[in-house]
Structure formats: C-alpha cells, structure tokens
Write a protein that holds these residues in place. Structure first.
Motif, PDB file in Angstrom:
ATOM      1  N   GLU A   1       0.834  -1.206   0.000  1.00 27.81           N
ATOM      2  CA  GLU A   1       0.000   0.000   0.000  1.00 27.81           C
ATOM      3  C   GLU A   1       0.871   1.259   0.000  1.00 27.81           C
ATOM      4  O   GLU A   1       0.585   2.230  -0.719  1.00 27.81           O
ATOM      5  CB  GLU A   1      -0.931  -0.001   1.221  1.00 27.81           C
ATOM      6  CG  GLU A   1      -2.005  -1.078   1.197  1.00 27.81           C
ATOM      7  CD  GLU A   1      -1.496  -2.434   1.679  1.00 27.81           C
ATOM      8  OE1 GLU A   1      -2.281  -3.395   1.652  1.00 27.81           O
ATOM      9  OE2 GLU A   1      -0.320  -2.533   2.098  1.00 27.81           O
ATOM     10  N   ALA A   2       1.930   1.238   0.809  1.00 32.01           N
ATOM     11  CA  ALA A   2       2.813   2.407   0.852  1.00 32.01           C
ATOM     12  C   ALA A   2       3.580   2.571  -0.461  1.00 32.01           C
ATOM     13  O   ALA A   2       3.800   3.699  -0.923  1.00 32.01           O
ATOM     14  CB  ALA A   2       3.782   2.288   2.030  1.00 32.01           C
ATOM     15  N   TRP A   3       4.014   1.471  -1.063  1.00 32.95           N
ATOM     16  CA  TRP A   3       4.677   1.557  -2.378  1.00 32.95           C
ATOM     17  C   TRP A   3       3.731   2.181  -3.408  1.00 32.95           C
ATOM     18  O   TRP A   3       4.142   3.024  -4.218  1.00 32.95           O
ATOM     19  CB  TRP A   3       5.129   0.181  -2.834  1.00 32.95           C
ATOM     20  CG  TRP A   3       6.390  -0.319  -2.203  1.00 32.95           C
ATOM     21  CD1 TRP A   3       6.527  -1.358  -1.338  1.00 32.95           C
ATOM     22  CD2 TRP A   3       7.711   0.216  -2.391  1.00 32.95           C
ATOM     23  NE1 TRP A   3       7.842  -1.516  -0.965  1.00 32.95           N
ATOM     24  CE2 TRP A   3       8.595  -0.566  -1.602  1.00 32.95           C
ATOM     25  CE3 TRP A   3       8.228   1.263  -3.142  1.00 32.95           C
ATOM     26  CZ2 TRP A   3       9.965  -0.323  -1.552  1.00 32.95           C
ATOM     27  CZ3 TRP A   3       9.602   1.506  -3.104  1.00 32.95           C
ATOM     28  CH2 TRP A   3      10.446   0.726  -2.313  1.00 32.95           C
TER      29      TRP A   3
ATOM     30  N   ALA B   1       5.035  -2.847  -5.673  1.00 31.71           N
ATOM     31  CA  ALA B   1       3.773  -3.150  -4.991  1.00 31.71           C
ATOM     32  C   ALA B   1       3.113  -4.380  -5.597  1.00 31.71           C
ATOM     33  O   ALA B   1       2.610  -5.258  -4.876  1.00 31.71           O
ATOM     34  CB  ALA B   1       2.840  -1.948  -5.073  1.00 31.71           C
ATOM     35  N   ILE B   2       3.125  -4.476  -6.917  1.00 35.16           N
ATOM     36  CA  ILE B   2       2.511  -5.625  -7.590  1.00 35.16           C
ATOM     37  C   ILE B   2       3.265  -6.901  -7.245  1.00 35.16           C
ATOM     38  O   ILE B   2       2.659  -7.947  -6.971  1.00 35.16           O
ATOM     39  CB  ILE B   2       2.488  -5.387  -9.116  1.00 35.16           C
ATOM     40  CG1 ILE B   2       1.512  -4.255  -9.462  1.00 35.16           C
ATOM     41  CG2 ILE B   2       2.111  -6.669  -9.861  1.00 35.16           C
ATOM     42  CD1 ILE B   2       1.619  -3.767 -10.898  1.00 35.16           C
ATOM     43  N   ALA B   3       4.591  -6.833  -7.234  1.00 32.61           N
ATOM     44  CA  ALA B   3       5.388  -8.021  -6.917  1.00 32.61           C
ATOM     45  C   ALA B   3       5.147  -8.486  -5.485  1.00 32.61           C
ATOM     46  O   ALA B   3       5.164  -9.696  -5.209  1.00 32.61           O
ATOM     47  CB  ALA B   3       6.873  -7.713  -7.125  1.00 32.61           C
ATOM     48  N   GLN B   4       4.900  -7.552  -4.589  1.00 32.29           N
ATOM     49  CA  GLN B   4       4.688  -7.931  -3.198  1.00 32.29           C
ATOM     50  C   GLN B   4       3.305  -8.530  -2.962  1.00 32.29           C
ATOM     51  O   GLN B   4       3.132  -9.327  -2.036  1.00 32.29           O
ATOM     52  CB  GLN B   4       4.882  -6.697  -2.291  1.00 32.29           C
ATOM     53  CG  GLN B   4       6.330  -6.248  -2.194  1.00 32.29           C
ATOM     54  CD  GLN B   4       6.514  -5.103  -1.229  1.00 32.29           C
ATOM     55  OE1 GLN B   4       5.552  -4.546  -0.699  1.00 32.29           O
ATOM     56  NE2 GLN B   4       7.765  -4.733  -0.989  1.00 32.29           N
ATOM     57  N   ARG B   5       2.328  -8.137  -3.797  1.00 31.98           N
ATOM     58  CA  ARG B   5       0.977  -8.674  -3.598  1.00 31.98           C
ATOM     59  C   ARG B   5       0.255  -8.711  -4.937  1.00 31.98           C
ATOM     60  O   ARG B   5      -0.262  -7.702  -5.409  1.00 31.98           O
ATOM     61  CB  ARG B   5       0.210  -7.826  -2.586  1.00 31.98           C
ATOM     62  CG  ARG B   5      -1.150  -8.382  -2.240  1.00 31.98           C
ATOM     63  CD  ARG B   5      -1.818  -7.527  -1.178  1.00 31.98           C
ATOM     64  NE  ARG B   5      -3.254  -7.726  -1.177  1.00 31.98           N
ATOM     65  CZ  ARG B   5      -4.125  -6.938  -0.567  1.00 31.98           C
ATOM     66  NH1 ARG B   5      -3.700  -5.890   0.110  1.00 31.98           N
ATOM     67  NH2 ARG B   5      -5.427  -7.186  -0.610  1.00 31.98           N
TER      68      ARG B   5
ATOM     69  N   GLU C   1      -4.890  -2.037  -6.803  1.00 33.05           N
ATOM     70  CA  GLU C   1      -4.608  -0.607  -6.911  1.00 33.05           C
ATOM     71  C   GLU C   1      -3.310  -0.288  -7.659  1.00 33.05           C
ATOM     72  O   GLU C   1      -3.293   0.618  -8.499  1.00 33.05           O
ATOM     73  CB  GLU C   1      -4.606   0.040  -5.523  1.00 33.05           C
ATOM     74  CG  GLU C   1      -5.977   0.411  -5.003  1.00 33.05           C
ATOM     75  CD  GLU C   1      -6.815  -0.782  -4.598  1.00 33.05           C
ATOM     76  OE1 GLU C   1      -6.253  -1.905  -4.488  1.00 33.05           O
ATOM     77  OE2 GLU C   1      -8.035  -0.620  -4.391  1.00 33.05           O
ATOM     78  N   PRO C   2      -2.185  -0.967  -7.386  1.00 31.64           N
ATOM     79  CA  PRO C   2      -0.972  -0.595  -8.132  1.00 31.64           C
ATOM     80  C   PRO C   2      -1.055  -0.906  -9.627  1.00 31.64           C
ATOM     81  O   PRO C   2      -0.402  -0.232 -10.437  1.00 31.64           O
ATOM     82  CB  PRO C   2       0.144  -1.405  -7.447  1.00 31.64           C
ATOM     83  CG  PRO C   2      -0.551  -2.496  -6.721  1.00 31.64           C
ATOM     84  CD  PRO C   2      -1.882  -1.937  -6.326  1.00 31.64           C
TER      85      PRO C   2
ATOM     86  N   ALA D   1      -6.128 -10.645 -12.086  1.00 35.82           N
ATOM     87  CA  ALA D   1      -5.725 -10.757 -10.685  1.00 35.82           C
ATOM     88  C   ALA D   1      -6.890 -10.536  -9.736  1.00 35.82           C
ATOM     89  O   ALA D   1      -6.947 -11.143  -8.659  1.00 35.82           O
ATOM     90  CB  ALA D   1      -4.616  -9.752 -10.375  1.00 35.82           C
ATOM     91  N   ALA D   2      -7.825  -9.672 -10.118  1.00 36.93           N
ATOM     92  CA  ALA D   2      -8.956  -9.358  -9.230  1.00 36.93           C
ATOM     93  C   ALA D   2     -10.226  -9.221 -10.062  1.00 36.93           C
ATOM     94  O   ALA D   2     -10.742  -8.114 -10.261  1.00 36.93           O
ATOM     95  CB  ALA D   2      -8.672  -8.076  -8.452  1.00 36.93           C
TER      96      ALA D   2
END
Length: 697
Positions: free
Chosen positions: A184-186, A209-213, A218-219, A246-247
C-alpha cells in the motif's frame, strides 16, 4: 483492527485458543455465550467477550453487526482505549464518520499514550476533511511510536491531499524504511511520484507493490494511469488486463480500461469494458457515469440517459452523474430539467467548476446572480492551463449574456490562445488539401465517371462552416414528417476510408480517386447507405449534417446524383466570431486563431465556388442564414421542395421538435427564431480588427 486480549477467565481462554487456532466460528460462539450470560459484576468479561465477537465479525465482513458488539465492549470498559479505537475504525468503515471521530476521541482520552488510537482518529478526521487535525494525530502517533509504519503512510496521504508532494514522498519513504514489504505504501509513493512527473521512479514503485501482492489491484490501476500519461497506451491496456485477471471481482481495472479506450476514440471497445466492470459490480457509480458518456458519443441517447439515471439513483449527490444527465437532457431539449440538475450539483458543491460551466451553457446568465463573480474567482484560483480554458469561454459567454461584449472577447481570446497552444495543426498541409481536391475534380474527370452511382438513393447532405446556421436548417428539415435528422455522422468519410485501406493505405483521398473504378464506387455507396441509422416510422429521407463533407461533394454527386446538397452560408465575420467564441467538443484547430480561421474560411469558400462551377447547376442549394432569419417560411419551403416533399407547417415549429441536438447551437435551436446573431461581430469593437483584416473586411 487488533484483538486486545484481557483477563484469563477459563471460558475466555477457550475462546482465545479457538481464535488463535483460526477457528473463528468456534471462538465467536464461545464469546457470544459469555456475552449472553454475563451478569452484573462481570463487566470485564463481558467487555472482552464483546470485543472478541466484534473483531471476528469485522474480520469476516460483518462490519455493521461488529459495530454493535464493539460499542458494547467500550460501554462495559470505557477505560480500555483499544476498544474505542477499534470502534472508531469500524464506524468509519460503515460510513459513520461522526461516530468514528467520537470513538477516536474517546480512545485518545482513555489513553493519551495509545499510538493506534491517535492513528485511527487521524484516519477518521482525514475522511471528514479535517486535514490539519488529522496531520496532528498522525504526528502524535509517530511521536509515541516512531516505527509505526501505518502512521507514516497515513501522514503521507494527508500531506498529499494538502498539496505537499515533497513532504508526502518523505512520509511514504519513512513508512517503507520501517516496513519494506508494504504494497500500500509503495502504491501511495508511486502515485505522488507520478503526480510530480517522476514516471520512472513511480513505475518502479508500482511494480514493487505488484510483486509484493499479486492480487492487490490498486498498483495495477496506478501503473496503467502512469503509462497513459506517458502515451504508452498499449502497455497500459496490458497492465489492466493483468489486473482484471488478478482481481476479477473488482470493477476498477475494467473502468480504467474503458477510460483509456474512450480516449483512443474506441467507443465500442470502451462500452464493452464498462459492461465488464458492471458485471463485477452493477452498482459502481463511476462506471455507470462513464457508460452514459460513451453511449452519448455513440448516439444512443435513451440508453445513455438510463445509465445516468441508474448512477444518480445509487448516488443522488454525485456531481459527475448530475452533470452527465444534465448534458443529456440538454440534447433532448429539456433545458429546464438540465438546469435543475446543474443547479442541484452546485448546491451540493458550490466549488464545482464543471457544474457552473454547464449551467452557463444551458441558459443565459442573469444580472441578479453571482455567476460572473464565481467564474472570475475560479479563474483567478486556477493555475492549470488546461483547466483555465473552459473557464475563459464560460466567463466570456457570461459577459456576453450581460452585454459586456468587450470583456467577453478578451476572455475568448485568452481561452483561444491557451487552446491553440495545446493543438498540433499543420496549416500548410490542411490548406493544400483544398487545392488537391480542385486539381482532381475537373469537369473532364467528373464526366468520365458519370453514371457509376446509385440513381435512386436520395440522401440529404448539409455542408458548410461550423456556426453557419446548419443546425437550424437540419431542425427545420427534421420537423417534417418524412425527414429524419441524423446529426453529424462521420459515415461518408469512413466509407471512403475503407477503400483507402483496400489499397493498403498508401494512396489517400483525393488522389485515391484515380484508383477508384465502378466496383469501388459501388462499395462506397453501399457502405454509406448501410451505415445510416435506422429511420423512424414514416421517415423516408435522412439528413446528414457532417459539415466537412464539402470535401467530398464531387464524389457525393457521382455516387448519388439525386442527393440533396444544402450549403449553409453566413456572413464570414459572424461565422468566424461564432466559431472563435466556442470551445468545440471536437478540436477544430483552425478556429482558435484569427488569421488561421480567416485562411481556412477562404480555402473552404474557394472549394465551394469550385463545386458550384464544376457540378451541374442546381446540384447545391445555397441557404444563407441571414435569408432564413429574414423569411423563415420562404426558406423552409425552399428546403422542403428541394427535398422533393410536400410542404408541412410543422417545419415552422422547429424549436418544438424533440430530437437530440449535440452541436454548439444546442440551446439556440430550442428557441423560436431570433435575429440578434445577424451582425453579431459589430458588438466586439477593436479587439477583432485582426480578424477583419485577415478576412479583407
């Protein structure tokens, strides 16, 4: 949301054991039983059990019910700050902003050293617009717990909203220094970097951000918006496709996809993307509003109005929904209904510039209202050039309505200067097109190809410069029981362009005419006729008001020798001033500079003189605006007779005809005929002398 574990009562221990084992249903059942049998003197047990039930309900998506249990916990143990803090967050999630702020204040009152309480109160205050107090709350939370990553992130959001991008970036980087795995912060960092124009760093943040989740949508959306801003549309579309995968339950990626396609003028694709978004969430108001805009562009007015009304039913105060429905009602002739919607939008948000601009377009500005003052204030406060342009035109129109014509022209000139600076216009190439057409369509050329067209079809073509009275002419025709007004249909150009592509796109009109033989002529004819909208019952003829079809009049005559061609003319200075004072929906790049406007008018007039010379006498019916105003019935009778139809007196009630009108004359055509626009140019004084000089007046 955090579960705050209290005393070690055995039954509560069992509830916590089940909770820690992820048996939420079991833990909830045990905790509910404790709440139900709690008696006087067992307030601590009651509070902890109610708190645990509230946490489980919130975690399983039952937030409304969670609020009642968390409120009960806070009432039973008012000194426990975490209960009030959790209640603050739950109320915020249900939309109870006032209740959330009250609970947040209770949390920090119960324990001023509870950092999470200050953070949650800050979030609630942020959503009410109390930015300064929210900033102070985040600062206190960070002061109590410097490693509080969420508080740093929330501080960044508030600083971004306050218009302090540099400080916001520092806050987001501080959050990431405490917790590197924080998508979220990224994403938030990337958005501020994108807004400052640092696309390289922004895109890197979005990718992190995408790689982390992978399922965090949103990213993806943010990255797509960044790519659109860099004019990398194909990459943006690919990112949004990944986001949909993805969603699939989220409407936003398809919504942004629709926006991007609409900006690329791919309205049908944009409509399909909106339908995809609405399958994910039928109640997504931004998508419904966008769909209404798209359907409006596709000339599907009834469907557009339905989509806008659906949006407004879900969100009665939504400014975008109010404005798009207002514009649609304007086009159908319901000016009173349109004005009511724009006024309602302004009542909801007096700072809404778009609502004010639309209201100015929908009706005359009255001396007893503060419209001019509001527009002047908005213009003085606005720093973005793109946003200033429509304000200049709206203020100019307001001044004109009040008889302050010199001030009006100053605004039109200022708006036109900014608009022209945004446009790419190759004037020599544009003017050369007129010469190329005249060089090819000689009498000999036309004679060689005579007889290749459709001897029966009788389409009506209305051509001329914008603001030359063409909408009035079309409205008169459309008032006849046998004639349907089609508006500005880009169908003939598309039909010709199909042949252009047949030859590989290497040779274009007008040189393309040297390659066209009878089969290609037949293909253009059928492509055009097949593309015409279905006519209403009783309508035999269709009027096509794509004004720049004057480029094709020689070809139109060859294809449709019985076509009715109406040339709308108006005093060149009035025509030019009327063009110059309008901010057109579709860019007419020559209309924002007096000299360019005059040269384009001269080239157009020269081409029309050429058609009058090389086409058979009577092929083109000239219709002068001044003559129509002077003798409306005589002009209307000539129009109807030229179309081969019997006279009908309803043609004189053209302002009562109910049909969509989308041109710049949208309001004038709904009124009885008036002559105040004849000689309009004389109002403006010395400011338009460069135009008069350029036109040779």
């Amino acid at each position: 949301m955090v579960a705050d574990r209290g005393g070690p009562l055995p039954t509560l221990e069992r509830a916590w054991e089940l909770y820690r084992a992820s048996d939420l249903a079991g833990a909830e059942a045990v905790a509910r039983a404790i709440v139900q049998r709690a008696v006087l003197g067992q307030q601590a047990a009651l509070a902890e059990a109610a708190h645990l039930v509230g946490v489980i309900l919130a975690q399983t998506g039952r937030t409304e019910e969670a609020v009642s249990f968390m409120a009960r916990a806070a009432d039973a143990d008012p000194g426990r700050a975490s209960y009030h803090s959790n209640l603050c967050e739950m109320r915020r999630q249900t939309g109870d902003r006032a209740g959330a702020v009250a609970a947040g204040r209770a949390a920090v009152a119960a324990d001023p050293a509870y950092a999470a309480g200050h953070n949650n109160l800050g979030i609630a205050l942020f959503e009410t617009g109390a930015l300064e107090e929210a900033l102070a709350c985040y600062g206190r939370a960070i002061g109590l717990r410097p490693t509080f990553a969420e508080a740093h992130n929330n501080l960044g959001n508030a600083l971004r909203a306050k218009g302090l991008p540099g400080e916001a970036i520092a806050a987001f980087r501080a959050a990431l220094a405490q917790r590197g795995h924080y998508p979220e912060a990224w994403n938030n960092l990337g958005n501020v970097l994108r807004e400052t124009g640092d696309f390289r760093e922004a895109d890197a943040a979005f990718h992190t951000a995408i790689a982390q989740r992978r399922d965090y949508v949103e990213p993806y959306n943010s990255l797509a918006l960044s790519l659109f801003a860099q004019e990398r549309s194909e990459e943006a579309f690919a990112v949004l496709a990944l986001a949909i995968s993805a969603a699939p339950e989220r409407p936003e990626p398809a919504f942004y996809l629709a926006q991007g396609l609409l900006n690329e003028r791919k309205a049908e694709g944009a409509r399909s993307a909106c339908q995809r978004a609405l399958r994910a969430n039928p109640h997504h108001v931004p998508t419904l509003v966008l769909l209404a805009r798209i359907l409006r562009d596709l000339e599907r007015g009834d469907e557009a109005i339905d989509a806008a009304r659906r949006a407004l039913a879900l969100a009665p105060d939504d400014l975008d929904a109010l404005n798009v429905l207002g514009l649609l009602l304007m086009e159908t002739g319901d000016l009173r209904g349109a004005c009511a919607l724009f006024e309602r939008a302004l009542a909801n948000d007096p700072a809404s510039v778009n609502s004010r601009i639309n209201l100015v377009a929908a009706r005359k500005v009255r001396p007893d209202e503060d419209m001019v003052t509001a527009l002047e204030s908005a213009l003085s406060a606005e720093t973005g050039e793109a946003e200033r342009i429509p304000l200049h035109y709206a203020l100019g129109k307001a001044y004109d309505d009040l008889g302050r014509h010199a001030e009006a022209m100053d605004q039109f000139i200022a708006g036109a200067r900014l608009k022209r600076a945004q446009l790419t216009y190759d004037e020599p190439a544009a003017l050369a097109t007129f010469d190329r057409i005249r060089a090819i369509f000689t009498p000999a050329f036309l004679a060689e190809r005579a007889g290749m067209g459709d001897a029966h079809a009788r389409p009506i073509f209305i051509v001329g410069m914008p603001r030359s009275g063409s909408t009035l002419v079309e409205q008169i025709l459309a008032s006849h029981p046998a004639i349907q007004g089609g508006g500005e249909m880009d169908l003939f150009h598309r039909a010709v362009n199909r042949i252009d592509q047949t030859f590989g796109g290497m040779v274009h009109y007008p040189e393309l005419m040297h390659l066209i033989e009878r089969p290609e002529m037949a293909e253009i004819t059928s492509a055009y006729l097949d593309a015409l909208p279905a006519r209403a019952p009783g309508k035999r003829l269709m009027a096509d008001k794509m004004l720049n079809n004057y480029f094709y009049l020689g070809l139109i005559h060859l294809l449709f020798p019985r076509a009715v061609i109406i040339h709308c003319r108006r005093d060149p200075v009035d025509t030019a001033i009327s063009c110059f004072s309008k901010l057109f929906r579709d860019d007419l790049p020559y209309s924002y500079d007096f000299a360019e406007l005059a040269r384009h008018h001269a080239a157009y007039a020269g081409l029309m003189a050429h058609w009058d010379e090389v086409l058979p006498e009577g092929t083109i019916l000239p219709m002068d605006y001044e003559a129509v105003v002077a003798d409306i019935e005589g002009a209307a009778r000539r129009l109807i007779a030229t179309c081969g139809e019997a006279w009908d007196p309803t043609c004189l009630k053209f302002h009562e005809t109910e049909r969509p009108v989308r041109t710049a004359s949208i309001t004038q055509v709904r009124e009885p005929l008036y002559a105040t626009s004849v000689g309009r140019w004389r109002r403006y004084g010395p400011a338009i002398q460069p135009l008069l000089d350029a036109l040779g007046r």
